[in-house]
Design a protein around this motif. Sequence first.
Motif, PDB file in Angstrom:
ATOM      1  N   MET A  77      71.747 -26.548  64.882  1.00 20.46           N
ATOM      2  CA  MET A  77      72.768 -26.322  63.893  1.00 20.46           C
ATOM      3  C   MET A  77      72.119 -25.403  62.799  1.00 20.46           C
ATOM      4  O   MET A  77      71.022 -25.427  62.371  1.00 20.46           O
ATOM      5  CB  MET A  77      72.931 -27.816  63.358  1.00 20.46           C
TER       6      MET A  77
ATOM      7  N   PRO B 294      85.238 -34.795  59.780  1.00 24.37           N
ATOM      8  CA  PRO B 294      84.808 -33.584  60.141  1.00 24.37           C
ATOM      9  C   PRO B 294      83.886 -33.289  58.935  1.00 24.37           C
ATOM     10  O   PRO B 294      84.116 -33.505  57.789  1.00 24.37           O
ATOM     11  CB  PRO B 294      85.940 -32.700  60.276  1.00 24.37           C
ATOM     12  N   TRP B 295      82.789 -32.563  59.474  1.00 30.81           N
ATOM     13  CA  TRP B 295      81.730 -32.054  58.545  1.00 30.81           C
ATOM     14  C   TRP B 295      82.096 -31.428  57.280  1.00 30.81           C
ATOM     15  O   TRP B 295      81.778 -31.862  56.092  1.00 30.81           O
ATOM     16  CB  TRP B 295      80.517 -31.259  59.145  1.00 30.81           C
ATOM     17  N   ARG B 296      82.988 -30.369  57.268  1.00 33.67           N
ATOM     18  CA  ARG B 296      83.456 -29.754  56.219  1.00 33.67           C
ATOM     19  C   ARG B 296      84.327 -30.552  55.200  1.00 33.67           C
ATOM     20  O   ARG B 296      84.475 -30.179  54.167  1.00 33.67           O
ATOM     21  CB  ARG B 296      84.161 -28.442  56.756  1.00 33.67           C
TER      22      ARG B 296
ATOM     23  N   ASP C 275      78.677 -26.132  55.487  1.00 28.53           N
ATOM     24  CA  ASP C 275      79.716 -25.291  56.260  1.00 28.53           C
ATOM     25  C   ASP C 275      79.031 -25.393  57.772  1.00 28.53           C
ATOM     26  O   ASP C 275      78.470 -24.300  58.365  1.00 28.53           O
ATOM     27  CB  ASP C 275      79.564 -23.903  55.588  1.00 28.53           C
ATOM     28  N   ARG C 276      79.147 -26.607  58.501  1.00 30.99           N
ATOM     29  CA  ARG C 276      78.753 -26.862  59.647  1.00 30.99           C
ATOM     30  C   ARG C 276      79.781 -27.591  60.495  1.00 30.99           C
ATOM     31  O   ARG C 276      80.609 -28.121  59.987  1.00 30.99           O
ATOM     32  CB  ARG C 276      77.503 -27.520  59.678  1.00 30.99           C
ATOM     33  N   ASP C 277      79.592 -27.258  61.837  1.00 29.07           N
ATOM     34  CA  ASP C 277      80.400 -28.037  62.966  1.00 29.07           C
ATOM     35  C   ASP C 277      79.684 -29.621  62.795  1.00 29.07           C
ATOM     36  O   ASP C 277      78.400 -29.651  62.595  1.00 29.07           O
ATOM     37  CB  ASP C 277      80.495 -27.571  64.284  1.00 29.07           C
ATOM     38  N   GLY C 278      80.443 -30.571  63.229  1.00 29.58           N
ATOM     39  CA  GLY C 278      79.849 -31.968  63.513  1.00 29.58           C
ATOM     40  C   GLY C 278      80.641 -32.687  62.545  1.00 29.58           C
ATOM     41  O   GLY C 278      81.794 -32.544  62.265  1.00 29.58           O
TER      42      GLY C 278
END
Length: 289
Positions: A1, A20-22, A7-10
């Motif tokens: 990651m 969602p991460w964001r 600002d990441r996926d996951g």
Amino acid sequence: MAGNYDDRDGMIWLDGDLVPWRDANVHILTHALHYASSVFEGERAYNGRIFKSREHSKRLRTSAQMIDFEIPWTVDEIEAAKAQVLASSGLRDAYVRAVAWRGAGPDMGVASARNPVRMAVAAWEWGAYYGDAKMRGAKLDLAKWRRPDPATAPSQAKAAGLYMICTMSKHAAEAKGCSDAMMLDYRGYVAEATGANIFFVKDGEVHTPKPDCFLNGITRQTVLGLLEARGIKVHERHIEPSELEDFQQCWLTGTAAEVTPVGQIGDYTFEVGELTRSISEEYEQLVRA
């Protein structure tokens, strides 16, 4: 990651749900942002299992109580939240951050009893905290800031506000080319690094500061157990800075730091000796057992 932490996926567990991460955001008038009414845990998962997870969850709740709020999730519920996050991440080895805080609500002064308590859990990949220091030994600065008198701040709470002086000390250390800084306590005794406890070796015996004004870390306690099992004499005591000249080895302990050798503190140097290396290796074996 990779990328900025906002600002990441996951997925992040937030107040009972995976989001969602964001989208895991808080309002600008969140009480903790203004008054540091926040506690947290740093944990590591090895081979899909968080080391001493339950101890961390218990400490999170205890830390909150120490700074006068109650987390509305039980230890079992916190454990389930961490398991959800770890499963959703797909990571086997990960750093896990659980954090609880007073959120935005009807109070926006120092007092905040009517504001809701919120909690989140996130997990991400994180390698060695001190980079290649595990092989050559970390270089530490001597911090100008001191750990406060326990009558001034709740030193056994893992509370966000207590880390302000740690951040400043670490920034100053990094500006000098060091990995971290060693802090003294309010009396002038050796205390700890900015986010890790400290151990010294002299003539085959171990000396470590008495944790009477700083956090008695879970990793610290684990390493004390390893030393006891080996029959190595350990002195938990007040250590004068001048004693650093006589110590032969030094290491740091912490969830992020794990067991990291220290090669230098200010003008004092230490060897990355056999005991330091073997304790580091034994700890690595233990967490992956």
